[in-house]
Design a protein around this motif. Structure first.
Motif, PDB file in Angstrom:
ATOM      1  N   ARG A 114       8.499  17.771  15.821  1.00 51.25           N
ATOM      2  CA  ARG A 114       8.322  16.400  15.331  1.00 51.25           C
ATOM      3  C   ARG A 114       7.759  16.449  13.913  1.00 51.25           C
ATOM      4  NH1 ARG A 114       5.341  13.631  19.591  1.00 51.25           N
ATOM      5  NH2 ARG A 114       7.440  13.220  20.362  1.00 51.25           N
ATOM      6  N   VAL A 115       8.130  15.450  13.107  1.00 54.87           N
ATOM      7  CA  VAL A 115       7.468  15.233  11.823  1.00 54.87           C
ATOM      8  C   VAL A 115       6.688  13.929  11.958  1.00 54.87           C
ATOM      9  CG1 VAL A 115       7.720  14.972   9.325  1.00 54.87           C
ATOM     10  CG2 VAL A 115       9.366  16.357  10.610  1.00 54.87           C
ATOM     11  N   PHE A 116       5.375  14.012  11.748  1.00 55.42           N
ATOM     12  CA  PHE A 116       4.529  12.836  11.937  1.00 55.42           C
ATOM     13  C   PHE A 116       3.974  12.392  10.585  1.00 55.42           C
ATOM     14  CE2 PHE A 116       0.773  10.406  13.040  1.00 55.42           C
ATOM     15  CZ  PHE A 116       1.185   9.685  14.154  1.00 55.42           C
ATOM     16  N   PHE A 117       4.205  11.148  10.246  1.00 58.52           N
ATOM     17  CA  PHE A 117       3.772  10.601   8.956  1.00 58.52           C
ATOM     18  C   PHE A 117       2.500   9.778   9.158  1.00 58.52           C
ATOM     19  CE2 PHE A 117       8.266  11.443   8.686  1.00 58.52           C
ATOM     20  CZ  PHE A 117       8.412  12.022   7.434  1.00 58.52           C
ATOM     21  N   VAL A 166       3.133   7.397   5.573  1.00 56.80           N
ATOM     22  CA  VAL A 166       4.056   6.432   6.212  1.00 56.80           C
ATOM     23  C   VAL A 166       5.021   5.834   5.185  1.00 56.80           C
ATOM     24  CG1 VAL A 166       2.404   5.855   8.037  1.00 56.80           C
ATOM     25  CG2 VAL A 166       2.500   4.436   5.974  1.00 56.80           C
ATOM     26  N   ASN A 167       4.612   5.840   3.900  1.00 50.62           N
ATOM     27  CA  ASN A 167       5.478   5.264   2.861  1.00 50.62           C
ATOM     28  C   ASN A 167       6.741   6.087   2.607  1.00 50.62           C
ATOM     29  OD1 ASN A 167       3.892   2.952   2.242  1.00 50.62           O
ATOM     30  ND2 ASN A 167       2.447   4.284   1.177  1.00 50.62           N
ATOM     31  N   ASN A 168       6.796   7.290   3.176  1.00 48.65           N
ATOM     32  CA  ASN A 168       8.038   8.058   3.115  1.00 48.65           C
ATOM     33  C   ASN A 168       9.141   7.392   3.934  1.00 48.65           C
ATOM     34  OD1 ASN A 168       7.582  10.861   1.740  1.00 48.65           O
ATOM     35  ND2 ASN A 168       5.731  10.478   2.941  1.00 48.65           N
ATOM     36  N   GLY A 169       8.754   6.487   4.815  1.00 45.18           N
ATOM     37  CA  GLY A 169       9.719   5.952   5.776  1.00 45.18           C
ATOM     38  C   GLY A 169      10.201   4.544   5.494  1.00 45.18           C
ATOM     39  N   ILE A 205      13.543  10.848  -1.867  1.00 46.60           N
ATOM     40  CA  ILE A 205      12.739  11.496  -0.835  1.00 46.60           C
ATOM     41  C   ILE A 205      13.033  10.942   0.559  1.00 46.60           C
ATOM     42  CG2 ILE A 205      10.354  11.787  -0.011  1.00 46.60           C
ATOM     43  CD1 ILE A 205       9.508  12.221  -2.915  1.00 46.60           C
ATOM     44  N   THR A 206      13.136   9.633   0.668  1.00 43.88           N
ATOM     45  CA  THR A 206      13.404   9.047   1.985  1.00 43.88           C
ATOM     46  C   THR A 206      14.779   9.473   2.499  1.00 43.88           C
ATOM     47  OG1 THR A 206      12.002   7.152   1.463  1.00 43.88           O
ATOM     48  CG2 THR A 206      13.550   6.889   3.293  1.00 43.88           C
TER      49      THR A 206
END
Lengths: 130, 130
Positions: free
Chosen positions: A36-39, A44-47, A60-61
């Motif tokens: 898993r990758v957990f932000f 969280v702004n990567n998502g 990046i996103t």
């Protein structure tokens, strides 16, 4: 080896987000598993799918999205951190009475328990941050 | 995440160490670290917390956040005991450098030398750094 990845910093502001991506990609290409990758935190702004960098810069996103599509990665955005920073999916939009969503495809919003579970289930939890 | 999901990990117990490195209000890391610890407690893992560098300020007695209009979350450290989080370690060098003593903290802690802290980290299975 089975890795879990924690991303604590937002995109562009900080290299941690890039390094996490490069590490995850390299691990997968070497045949390792990424549970898993957990932000978390500003990570969280990567998502957000609304990210619009200049055309000559890395997206990046979208890089995470492409990697998730290729390797069926589980990209999880922490709900508590997301609420503070305005990252919203359909469920959160309804629950919080917001008028829009911005979560990127392949990302999902869930709880901090997902981070603890990733730590338990993986051989190594890698934390990328400041 | 619902309660069933959080409990489904039953069986595996790992040594989790939360490393708190930052002052409590200059950034959100301290508060969001505490949120992980509280949520993580439901997983009944073997949890320790270490306070190093400016992180030792998180435990300082007499925090007054009225004028900065932020929530004073220092009382939460006193509640950790109820979550079976009782192993709190403070780095002696960080404490000394800031003119603090054990009496300045809101909770009982064990003070470790840098070498002892290194041993503690060596002994862990999952380290989350904030």
């Amino acid at each position: 080896m089975k890795f879990a990845i924690q991303v604590n910093e937002g995109p562009y502001q900080h290299q941690a987000s890039d390094t996490a991506y490069q590490f995850t990609k390299a691990a997968l290409e070497k045949g390792h598993e990424v549970f898993r990758v957990f932000f978390y935190h500003d990570g969280v702004n990567n998502g957000t799918r609304l990210t619009t960098p200049p055309q000559d810069d890395r997206h990046i996103t979208n890089r995470w999205i492409d990697l998730a599509e290729k390797y069926k990665l589980d990209l999880v955005v922490c709900v508590a951190a997301a609420q503070r920073r305005g990252i919203v999916d359909d469920d959160e939009m309804k629950r919080q009475g917001k008028d829009a969503t911005n979560i990127a495809p392949q990302f999902r919003i869930s709880g901090l328990g997902q981070l603890i579970e990733a730590g338990i289930q993986s051989d190594r939890l890698m934390v990328f941050g400041d | 995440m619902n309660e069933d999901e959080m409990m489904e990990e039953g069986g595996t117990i790992k040594k989790f160490l939360y490393v708190n490195r930052r002052a409590p209000y200059g950034s959100v890391y301290a508060l969001e670290s505490l949120e992980v610890v509280l949520i993580g407690a439901a997983f009944e893992q073997d949890v320790s917390m270490a306070f190093v560098d400016d992180g030792v300020y998180q435990l300082k007695k007499g925090q007054d956040t009225k004028d900065v209009d932020m929530k004073n979350f220092s009382p939460t450290y006193r509640a950790l005991e109820m979550y079976d989080v009782e192993k709190l370690y403070v780095d002696k060098a960080s404490m000394d450098a800031r003119g603090l003593t054990e009496e300045d903290f809101v909770v009982p802690v064990e003070v470790l030398s840098t070498e002892q802290l290194a041993e503690l980290m060596e002994d862990q299975e999952v380290i989350l750094s904030f």
